[in-house]
Write a protein that holds these residues in place. Sequence first.
Motif, PDB file in Angstrom:
ATOM      1  N   LEU A  94       0.610  -1.274  -0.053  1.00 17.56           N
ATOM      2  CA  LEU A  94       0.326  -0.130  -0.182  1.00 17.56           C
ATOM      3  C   LEU A  94       0.818   1.192  -0.043  1.00 17.56           C
ATOM      4  O   LEU A  94       1.107   2.077  -0.507  1.00 17.56           O
ATOM      5  CB  LEU A  94      -1.107   0.226   0.988  1.00 17.56           C
ATOM      6  CG  LEU A  94      -2.405  -0.705   1.505  1.00 17.56           C
ATOM      7  CD1 LEU A  94      -2.414  -0.941   2.750  1.00 17.56           C
ATOM      8  CD2 LEU A  94      -2.900  -0.214   0.161  1.00 17.56           C
ATOM      9  N   LEU A  95       1.648   1.189   1.192  1.00 18.19           N
ATOM     10  CA  LEU A  95       2.962   2.145   1.095  1.00 18.19           C
ATOM     11  C   LEU A  95       3.691   2.466  -0.602  1.00 18.19           C
ATOM     12  O   LEU A  95       3.907   3.598  -0.923  1.00 18.19           O
ATOM     13  CB  LEU A  95       3.811   2.365   2.057  1.00 18.19           C
ATOM     14  CG  LEU A  95       3.409   2.066   3.313  1.00 18.19           C
ATOM     15  CD1 LEU A  95       4.121   1.529   4.450  1.00 18.19           C
ATOM     16  CD2 LEU A  95       2.455   3.953   3.662  1.00 18.19           C
ATOM     17  N   GLN A  96       3.829   1.508  -1.083  1.00 14.67           N
ATOM     18  CA  GLN A  96       4.519   1.219  -2.357  1.00 14.67           C
ATOM     19  C   GLN A  96       4.046   2.509  -3.265  1.00 14.67           C
ATOM     20  O   GLN A  96       4.258   3.093  -4.100  1.00 14.67           O
ATOM     21  CB  GLN A  96       5.964   0.442  -2.411  1.00 14.67           C
ATOM     22  CG  GLN A  96       6.565   0.337  -1.366  1.00 14.67           C
ATOM     23  CD  GLN A  96       7.802  -1.047  -1.935  1.00 14.67           C
ATOM     24  OE1 GLN A  96       7.166  -2.280  -2.278  1.00 14.67           O
ATOM     25  NE2 GLN A  96       8.711  -1.325  -1.918  1.00 14.67           N
ATOM     26  N   ASP A  97       2.613   1.337  -2.957  1.00 10.71           N
ATOM     27  CA  ASP A  97       1.519   1.901  -4.447  1.00 10.71           C
ATOM     28  C   ASP A  97       1.312   3.557  -4.261  1.00 10.71           C
ATOM     29  O   ASP A  97       1.125   4.337  -5.457  1.00 10.71           O
ATOM     30  CB  ASP A  97       0.332   0.894  -4.544  1.00 10.71           C
ATOM     31  CG  ASP A  97       0.674  -0.884  -4.463  1.00 10.71           C
ATOM     32  OD1 ASP A  97       1.340  -0.574  -5.195  1.00 10.71           O
ATOM     33  OD2 ASP A  97       0.129  -1.236  -4.798  1.00 10.71           O
ATOM     34  N   PHE A  98       0.994   3.952  -3.036  1.00  5.21           N
ATOM     35  CA  PHE A  98       0.327   4.824  -2.830  1.00  5.21           C
ATOM     36  C   PHE A  98       1.358   6.561  -3.225  1.00  5.21           C
ATOM     37  O   PHE A  98       1.697   7.413  -4.642  1.00  5.21           O
ATOM     38  CB  PHE A  98       0.387   5.210  -1.230  1.00  5.21           C
ATOM     39  CG  PHE A  98      -0.288   6.854  -1.288  1.00  5.21           C
ATOM     40  CD1 PHE A  98      -1.147   6.938  -1.541  1.00  5.21           C
ATOM     41  CD2 PHE A  98       1.203   7.656  -0.903  1.00  5.21           C
ATOM     42  CE1 PHE A  98      -2.039   8.676  -1.323  1.00  5.21           C
ATOM     43  CE2 PHE A  98       0.226   8.937  -0.593  1.00  5.21           C
ATOM     44  CZ  PHE A  98      -1.244   9.051  -0.830  1.00  5.21           C
ATOM     45  N   THR A  99       2.854   5.598  -2.969  1.00  2.00           N
ATOM     46  CA  THR A  99       4.226   7.135  -3.170  1.00  2.00           C
ATOM     47  C   THR A  99       4.431   6.759  -4.389  1.00  2.00           C
ATOM     48  O   THR A  99       4.797   7.545  -4.520  1.00  2.00           O
ATOM     49  CB  THR A  99       5.493   6.551  -1.854  1.00  2.00           C
ATOM     50  OG1 THR A  99       5.463   5.298  -2.237  1.00  2.00           O
ATOM     51  CG2 THR A  99       5.332   6.966  -0.594  1.00  2.00           C
ATOM     52  N   ASN A 100       4.126   5.557  -5.233  1.00  2.00           N
ATOM     53  CA  ASN A 100       4.676   5.259  -6.176  1.00  2.00           C
ATOM     54  C   ASN A 100       3.746   6.361  -7.343  1.00  2.00           C
ATOM     55  O   ASN A 100       4.164   6.842  -8.874  1.00  2.00           O
ATOM     56  CB  ASN A 100       5.175   3.844  -7.171  1.00  2.00           C
ATOM     57  CG  ASN A 100       5.593   3.392  -7.034  1.00  2.00           C
ATOM     58  OD1 ASN A 100       7.370   3.635  -6.400  1.00  2.00           O
ATOM     59  ND2 ASN A 100       6.130   2.155  -6.589  1.00  2.00           N
ATOM     60  N   SER A 101       2.783   6.189  -6.727  1.00  2.77           N
ATOM     61  CA  SER A 101       1.335   6.999  -8.027  1.00  2.77           C
ATOM     62  C   SER A 101       1.757   8.007  -7.672  1.00  2.77           C
ATOM     63  O   SER A 101       1.340   8.751  -8.694  1.00  2.77           O
ATOM     64  CB  SER A 101       0.565   6.594  -7.055  1.00  2.77           C
ATOM     65  OG  SER A 101      -0.744   7.409  -7.947  1.00  2.77           O
ATOM     66  N   TYR A 102       2.290   8.873  -6.213  1.00  2.00           N
ATOM     67  CA  TYR A 102       2.596  10.005  -6.653  1.00  2.00           C
ATOM     68  C   TYR A 102       3.730  10.615  -7.617  1.00  2.00           C
ATOM     69  O   TYR A 102       3.510  11.336  -8.037  1.00  2.00           O
ATOM     70  CB  TYR A 102       2.511  10.254  -4.840  1.00  2.00           C
ATOM     71  CG  TYR A 102       2.569  11.936  -4.482  1.00  2.00           C
ATOM     72  CD1 TYR A 102       1.950  13.120  -3.899  1.00  2.00           C
ATOM     73  CD2 TYR A 102       4.036  13.095  -4.716  1.00  2.00           C
ATOM     74  CE1 TYR A 102       1.674  14.211  -3.979  1.00  2.00           C
ATOM     75  CE2 TYR A 102       4.031  13.601  -4.446  1.00  2.00           C
ATOM     76  CZ  TYR A 102       2.679  14.346  -4.655  1.00  2.00           C
ATOM     77  OH  TYR A 102       3.022  16.146  -4.101  1.00  2.00           O
ATOM     78  N   ARG A 103       4.522  10.090  -7.567  1.00  2.00           N
ATOM     79  CA  ARG A 103       5.737   9.757  -7.947  1.00  2.00           C
ATOM     80  C   ARG A 103       5.804  10.261  -9.479  1.00  2.00           C
ATOM     81  O   ARG A 103       5.833  10.857 -10.278  1.00  2.00           O
ATOM     82  CB  ARG A 103       6.640   9.829  -7.683  1.00  2.00           C
ATOM     83  CG  ARG A 103       7.947   8.825  -7.817  1.00  2.00           C
ATOM     84  CD  ARG A 103       9.352   8.255  -7.593  1.00  2.00           C
ATOM     85  NE  ARG A 103      10.518   9.103  -8.108  1.00  2.00           N
ATOM     86  CZ  ARG A 103      11.509   9.542  -6.470  1.00  2.00           C
ATOM     87  NH1 ARG A 103      11.051   8.986  -5.629  1.00  2.00           N
ATOM     88  NH2 ARG A 103      12.294   9.724  -7.657  1.00  2.00           N
ATOM     89  N   ARG A 104       4.971   9.043 -10.123  1.00  2.00           N
ATOM     90  CA  ARG A 104       4.505   8.798 -11.431  1.00  2.00           C
ATOM     91  C   ARG A 104       3.631  10.497 -12.394  1.00  2.00           C
ATOM     92  O   ARG A 104       4.282  10.684 -13.048  1.00  2.00           O
ATOM     93  CB  ARG A 104       3.603   7.922 -11.304  1.00  2.00           C
ATOM     94  CG  ARG A 104       4.688   6.253 -12.171  1.00  2.00           C
ATOM     95  CD  ARG A 104       3.967   5.318 -12.677  1.00  2.00           C
ATOM     96  NE  ARG A 104       2.736   4.971 -11.923  1.00  2.00           N
ATOM     97  CZ  ARG A 104       2.315   4.074 -11.070  1.00  2.00           C
ATOM     98  NH1 ARG A 104       3.478   3.811 -10.551  1.00  2.00           N
ATOM     99  NH2 ARG A 104       1.097   4.184 -10.512  1.00  2.00           N
ATOM    100  N   ARG A 105       2.735  10.503 -10.927  1.00  2.00           N
ATOM    101  CA  ARG A 105       2.178  12.007 -11.307  1.00  2.00           C
ATOM    102  C   ARG A 105       2.244  13.345 -11.509  1.00  2.00           C
ATOM    103  O   ARG A 105       2.113  14.227 -12.565  1.00  2.00           O
ATOM    104  CB  ARG A 105       0.716  11.947 -11.127  1.00  2.00           C
ATOM    105  CG  ARG A 105      -0.448  10.965 -10.798  1.00  2.00           C
ATOM    106  CD  ARG A 105      -1.651  10.884 -10.393  1.00  2.00           C
ATOM    107  NE  ARG A 105      -1.925  10.535  -8.918  1.00  2.00           N
ATOM    108  CZ  ARG A 105      -2.899  10.465  -7.885  1.00  2.00           C
ATOM    109  NH1 ARG A 105      -3.783  11.458  -8.490  1.00  2.00           N
ATOM    110  NH2 ARG A 105      -2.274   9.899  -6.430  1.00  2.00           N
ATOM    111  N   TYR A 106       3.448  13.324 -10.447  1.00  2.00           N
ATOM    112  CA  TYR A 106       3.597  14.969  -9.606  1.00  2.00           C
ATOM    113  C   TYR A 106       4.834  15.072 -10.249  1.00  2.00           C
ATOM    114  O   TYR A 106       5.405  16.174 -10.263  1.00  2.00           O
ATOM    115  CB  TYR A 106       3.292  15.147  -8.740  1.00  2.00           C
ATOM    116  CG  TYR A 106       1.442  15.269  -8.635  1.00  2.00           C
ATOM    117  CD1 TYR A 106       0.777  16.229  -9.139  1.00  2.00           C
ATOM    118  CD2 TYR A 106       1.231  13.997  -7.685  1.00  2.00           C
ATOM    119  CE1 TYR A 106      -0.401  16.516  -9.376  1.00  2.00           C
ATOM    120  CE2 TYR A 106      -0.563  14.077  -8.240  1.00  2.00           C
ATOM    121  CZ  TYR A 106      -0.949  15.445  -9.403  1.00  2.00           C
ATOM    122  OH  TYR A 106      -2.420  15.212  -8.918  1.00  2.00           O
ATOM    123  N   ILE A 107       5.633  14.331  -9.930  1.00  2.00           N
ATOM    124  CA  ILE A 107       7.366  14.046 -10.003  1.00  2.00           C
ATOM    125  C   ILE A 107       7.847  13.679 -11.344  1.00  2.00           C
ATOM    126  O   ILE A 107       8.826  14.697 -12.217  1.00  2.00           O
ATOM    127  CB  ILE A 107       8.084  13.453  -8.804  1.00  2.00           C
ATOM    128  CG1 ILE A 107       7.243  13.813  -8.111  1.00  2.00           C
ATOM    129  CG2 ILE A 107       9.597  13.406  -8.531  1.00  2.00           C
ATOM    130  CD1 ILE A 107       7.469  15.024  -7.187  1.00  2.00           C
TER     131      ILE A 107
END
Length: 125
Positions: A94-107
């Motif tokens: 869950l943590l990795q999916d959340f942070t990866n999703s954020y990174r893909r969208r905004y970083i």
Amino acid sequence: MQSDSSLLPTESKLVNRVMAGMMITFPRDCFADGSGVLLELIELMPQQAIVWVAGTVRMLPAGTVSEVESQRLIDGIATRLNEGQSGLSGIRSLLQDFTNSYRRRYIAPRDGLGRLEAARFKFSG
């Protein structure tokens, strides 16, 4: 992450910095280490850690993460905690999916930090 971290307890600062690193500054091969730190805190102090994760997610710039996404992460962590030891690997996912999703969208769409200011994410501690 827009609050004054000097007012946060040490553990909350740790969660804040690790999650920010996973979403923004850590190289991809450090994600497992970051989620490992978070997982240990969640295992040691489950109720407090959920509050710290939720607080960190609320500190993200407005409009970057929906309330539904935030609640899904927090509810998912709580559900997996109720599963005991077998749920811990689910929390890591869950943590990795959340942070990866954020990174893909905004970083990742831009070289560097995207829409965020680099100065906000220089950690001295």
